[in-house]
Write a protein that holds these residues in place. Structure first.
Motif, PDB file in Angstrom:
ATOM      1  N   ARG A   6       0.843  -1.193   0.000  1.00  0.00           N
ATOM      2  CA  ARG A   6       0.000   0.000   0.000  1.00  0.00           C
ATOM      3  C   ARG A   6       0.882   1.249   0.000  1.00  0.00           C
ATOM      4  O   ARG A   6       1.671   1.461   0.919  1.00  0.00           O
ATOM      5  CB  ARG A   6      -0.921  -0.015   1.214  1.00  0.00           C
ATOM      6  N   LEU A   7       0.720   2.058  -1.043  1.00  0.00           N
ATOM      7  CA  LEU A   7       1.533   3.258  -1.218  1.00  0.00           C
ATOM      8  C   LEU A   7       0.698   4.514  -1.059  1.00  0.00           C
ATOM      9  O   LEU A   7      -0.497   4.532  -1.381  1.00  0.00           O
ATOM     10  CB  LEU A   7       2.169   3.265  -2.618  1.00  0.00           C
ATOM     11  N   ALA A   8       1.342   5.555  -0.572  1.00  0.00           N
ATOM     12  CA  ALA A   8       0.756   6.890  -0.550  1.00  0.00           C
ATOM     13  C   ALA A   8       1.692   7.840  -1.277  1.00  0.00           C
ATOM     14  O   ALA A   8       2.918   7.681  -1.223  1.00  0.00           O
ATOM     15  CB  ALA A   8       0.526   7.367   0.881  1.00  0.00           C
ATOM     16  N   ILE A   9       1.130   8.809  -1.971  1.00  0.00           N
ATOM     17  CA  ILE A   9       1.915   9.849  -2.632  1.00  0.00           C
ATOM     18  C   ILE A   9       1.734  11.141  -1.847  1.00  0.00           C
ATOM     19  O   ILE A   9       0.595  11.581  -1.628  1.00  0.00           O
ATOM     20  CB  ILE A   9       1.469  10.044  -4.091  1.00  0.00           C
ATOM     21  N   ASN A  10       2.823  11.731  -1.419  1.00  0.00           N
ATOM     22  CA  ASN A  10       2.768  13.036  -0.771  1.00  0.00           C
ATOM     23  C   ASN A  10       3.309  14.079  -1.740  1.00  0.00           C
ATOM     24  O   ASN A  10       4.482  14.095  -2.057  1.00  0.00           O
ATOM     25  CB  ASN A  10       3.606  13.039   0.515  1.00  0.00           C
ATOM     26  N   GLY A  11       2.416  14.928  -2.230  1.00  0.00           N
ATOM     27  CA  GLY A  11       2.778  15.912  -3.238  1.00  0.00           C
ATOM     28  C   GLY A  11       2.405  15.414  -4.613  1.00  0.00           C
ATOM     29  O   GLY A  11       3.114  14.610  -5.213  1.00  0.00           O
ATOM     30  N   TYR A  12       1.274  15.883  -5.126  1.00  0.00           N
ATOM     31  CA  TYR A  12       0.732  15.352  -6.375  1.00  0.00           C
ATOM     32  C   TYR A  12       0.956  16.348  -7.518  1.00  0.00           C
ATOM     33  O   TYR A  12       0.031  16.819  -8.161  1.00  0.00           O
ATOM     34  CB  TYR A  12      -0.750  15.035  -6.186  1.00  0.00           C
ATOM     35  N   GLY A  13       2.234  16.698  -7.719  1.00  0.00           N
ATOM     36  CA  GLY A  13       2.608  17.578  -8.818  1.00  0.00           C
ATOM     37  C   GLY A  13       3.066  16.775 -10.015  1.00  0.00           C
ATOM     38  O   GLY A  13       2.576  15.679 -10.278  1.00  0.00           O
ATOM     39  N   ARG A  14       4.049  17.302 -10.762  1.00  0.00           N
ATOM     40  CA  ARG A  14       4.469  16.648 -11.989  1.00  0.00           C
ATOM     41  C   ARG A  14       4.943  15.213 -11.736  1.00  0.00           C
ATOM     42  O   ARG A  14       4.500  14.276 -12.402  1.00  0.00           O
ATOM     43  CB  ARG A  14       5.601  17.445 -12.654  1.00  0.00           C
ATOM     44  N   ILE A  15       5.852  15.023 -10.776  1.00  0.00           N
ATOM     45  CA  ILE A  15       6.390  13.686 -10.553  1.00  0.00           C
ATOM     46  C   ILE A  15       5.368  12.796  -9.854  1.00  0.00           C
ATOM     47  O   ILE A  15       5.255  11.604 -10.161  1.00  0.00           O
ATOM     48  CB  ILE A  15       7.705  13.750  -9.754  1.00  0.00           C
ATOM     49  N   GLY A  16       4.611  13.342  -8.921  1.00  0.00           N
ATOM     50  CA  GLY A  16       3.586  12.548  -8.246  1.00  0.00           C
ATOM     51  C   GLY A  16       2.580  11.973  -9.229  1.00  0.00           C
ATOM     52  O   GLY A  16       2.225  10.786  -9.178  1.00  0.00           O
ATOM     53  N   ARG A  17       2.108  12.801 -10.157  1.00  0.00           N
ATOM     54  CA  ARG A  17       1.136  12.318 -11.144  1.00  0.00           C
ATOM     55  C   ARG A  17       1.772  11.346 -12.125  1.00  0.00           C
ATOM     56  O   ARG A  17       1.154  10.355 -12.525  1.00  0.00           O
ATOM     57  CB  ARG A  17       0.502  13.509 -11.885  1.00  0.00           C
ATOM     58  N   CYS A  18       3.021  11.625 -12.523  1.00  0.00           N
ATOM     59  CA  CYS A  18       3.706  10.686 -13.420  1.00  0.00           C
ATOM     60  C   CYS A  18       3.945   9.348 -12.734  1.00  0.00           C
ATOM     61  O   CYS A  18       3.838   8.288 -13.363  1.00  0.00           O
ATOM     62  CB  CYS A  18       5.035  11.279 -13.894  1.00  0.00           C
ATOM     63  N   PHE A  19       4.282   9.375 -11.435  1.00  0.00           N
ATOM     64  CA  PHE A  19       4.500   8.120 -10.709  1.00  0.00           C
ATOM     65  C   PHE A  19       3.229   7.279 -10.710  1.00  0.00           C
ATOM     66  O   PHE A  19       3.266   6.074 -10.993  1.00  0.00           O
ATOM     67  CB  PHE A  19       4.948   8.400  -9.279  1.00  0.00           C
ATOM     68  N   LEU A  20       2.086   7.889 -10.397  1.00  0.00           N
ATOM     69  CA  LEU A  20       0.831   7.145 -10.383  1.00  0.00           C
ATOM     70  C   LEU A  20       0.522   6.578 -11.767  1.00  0.00           C
ATOM     71  O   LEU A  20       0.166   5.405 -11.912  1.00  0.00           O
ATOM     72  CB  LEU A  20      -0.310   8.049  -9.921  1.00  0.00           C
ATOM     73  N   ARG A  21       0.699   7.387 -12.787  1.00  0.00           N
ATOM     74  CA  ARG A  21       0.386   6.930 -14.143  1.00  0.00           C
ATOM     75  C   ARG A  21       1.354   5.838 -14.590  1.00  0.00           C
ATOM     76  O   ARG A  21       0.939   4.853 -15.220  1.00  0.00           O
ATOM     77  CB  ARG A  21       0.437   8.129 -15.093  1.00  0.00           C
ATOM     78  N   ALA A  22       2.636   5.987 -14.260  1.00  0.00           N
ATOM     79  CA  ALA A  22       3.613   4.952 -14.603  1.00  0.00           C
ATOM     80  C   ALA A  22       3.262   3.631 -13.932  1.00  0.00           C
ATOM     81  O   ALA A  22       3.376   2.562 -14.533  1.00  0.00           O
ATOM     82  CB  ALA A  22       5.019   5.402 -14.216  1.00  0.00           C
ATOM     83  N   LEU A  23       2.830   3.705 -12.665  1.00  0.00           N
ATOM     84  CA  LEU A  23       2.447   2.494 -11.948  1.00  0.00           C
ATOM     85  C   LEU A  23       1.258   1.817 -12.627  1.00  0.00           C
ATOM     86  O   LEU A  23       1.254   0.593 -12.831  1.00  0.00           O
ATOM     87  CB  LEU A  23       2.111   2.834 -10.497  1.00  0.00           C
ATOM     88  N   LEU A  24       0.263   2.592 -13.001  1.00  0.00           N
ATOM     89  CA  LEU A  24      -0.933   2.015 -13.596  1.00  0.00           C
ATOM     90  C   LEU A  24      -0.666   1.435 -14.986  1.00  0.00           C
ATOM     91  O   LEU A  24      -1.402   0.575 -15.452  1.00  0.00           O
ATOM     92  CB  LEU A  24      -2.037   3.073 -13.664  1.00  0.00           C
TER      93      LEU A  24
END
Length: 345
Positions: A6-24
């Motif tokens: 279970r992961l949480a993202i702190n700070g949903y800017g450029r890298i935060g959004r790219c990380f989520l999209r890369a994971l999916l």
């Protein structure tokens, strides 16, 4: 069967959004699941900027904001809008992916641990080597992780781009000295028009109207990962008015004689072999936009390789400073997670 971590993202800017999209978009999505995001911005803006991205295009799935949650393809991610780590309930999280960039020293990072999360992965270098338990470059030293770490840095996009190449070149031809110039796309610490955005006076100038030299810790980052090169690497950084995809101009003096052909052959072979996942090689007539959304850490442009004599070589390396780095963070998180205690279903 094991539950996803279970992961949480702190700070949903450029890298935060790219990380989520890369994971999916990744095959490791069965092992890692983002279940929480903390971002001060409002939920509607978060959903909108997930759905529509000017750099990487439309999100390839369904994105909705419902009842205080972000729904991605009908999977709920709880959202909080706290401005301090202490305000968030982290207790059921295995890892926080810290993408705000607001915390760098161990005393600051430990606030997340004290608030209940067992581990933190940084999207930037620690303020010093002592501020994190490990700095990891995927493809170089990820096997050093043993699961006992609590604070890990994935370094920076430029460090991920250049360290695998310097490591290879030092082993194969020996590096006497290295000079690196990063040509980096604009970042959000720059204004669109002149304004009071930064203590660095150059960064008060319009990002889209000038080429702007800025300070960089790249040389220190390289030495942290490749201590054998300590004192032999210097770097500078220049921001250029493009929105994504950066480049590194690398000049090396070598211990062993080289030619443009031998260096290109070495790099091309590595890109087909041991570094395939991280480094690519091309001799096509490229412009930077060709590498938008490219997952590699670095793409060597062999058409630009030059030598002067037999011991001085110049290389040109492209990298998507958002997407490539987000994929490296994802790989570090996945590799690290296999050393954590298992969660049976």
């Amino acid at each position: 069967m094991l539950k996803p971590k279970r992961l949480a993202i702190n700070g949903y800017g450029r890298i935060g959004r790219c990380f989520l999209r890369a994971l999916l978009e990744s095959p490791v999505a069965h092992n890692l699941q983002v279940v929480a995001i903390n971002e001060p911005a409002n939920l509607e803006s978060m959903a909108y900027l997930t759905r529509y991205d000017s750099t990487h295009g439309r999100f390839p799935g369904l994105v909705e904001a419902v009842d205080g949650q972000l729904l991605i393809d009908n999977r709920a991610i709880r959202v909080s809008h706290a401005r301090t780590p202490e305000e968030v309930r982290w207790g059921d999280i295995d890892l926080i992916v810290e993408c705000s960039g607001a915390y760098g020293r161990r005393s600051e990072l430990s606030r997340f641990l004290d608030a209940g999360c067992p581990r933190l992965l940084l999207s930037h270098p620690g303020a010093s080597a002592d501020d994190v338990d490990a700095t990891i470059i995927a493809g170089i030293n990820q096997d050093s992780l043993n699961g006992n770490e609590r604070l890990v840095s994935a370094a920076s996009c430029t460090t991920n781009a250049i360290v695998p190449l310097l490591d290879l070149l030092d082993r194969e031809v020996g590096i006497e000295q290295a000079l690196l110039s990063t040509l980096h796309s604009v970042m959000n610490d720059q204004p669109l028009i002149d304004g009071y955005h930064h203590d660095d006076l150059r960064r008060t100038r319009s990002a889209m109207q000038s080429i702007i030299p800025v300070s960089t810790g790249l040389a220190r980052g390289v030495e942290r990962l490749l201590p054998q090169l300590a004192g032999r690497v210097q770097a500078k950084a220049i921001r250029v008015p493009t929105t994504n995809v950066s480049a590194i101009d690398l000049t090396l003096s070598t211990q062993r004689p080289v030619s443009a052909h031998s260096i290109n052959a070495l790099l091309a072979n590595a890109a087909r072999g041991p570094l395939k996942q991280f480094v690519a090689y091309s001799e096509a007539a490229h412009a930077s936009i060709d590498f938008n959304h490219d997952p590699h850490s670095a793409i060597v442009d062999g058409s630009q390789t030059r030598t002067a004599g037999t011991h001085l070589v110049n290389l040109f390396v492209w990298f998507d400073n958002e997407w490539g780095f987000a994929n490296r963070m994802l790989e570090v998180a996945d590799h690290w997670s296999h050393h954590w205690p298992t969660n049976p279903t």
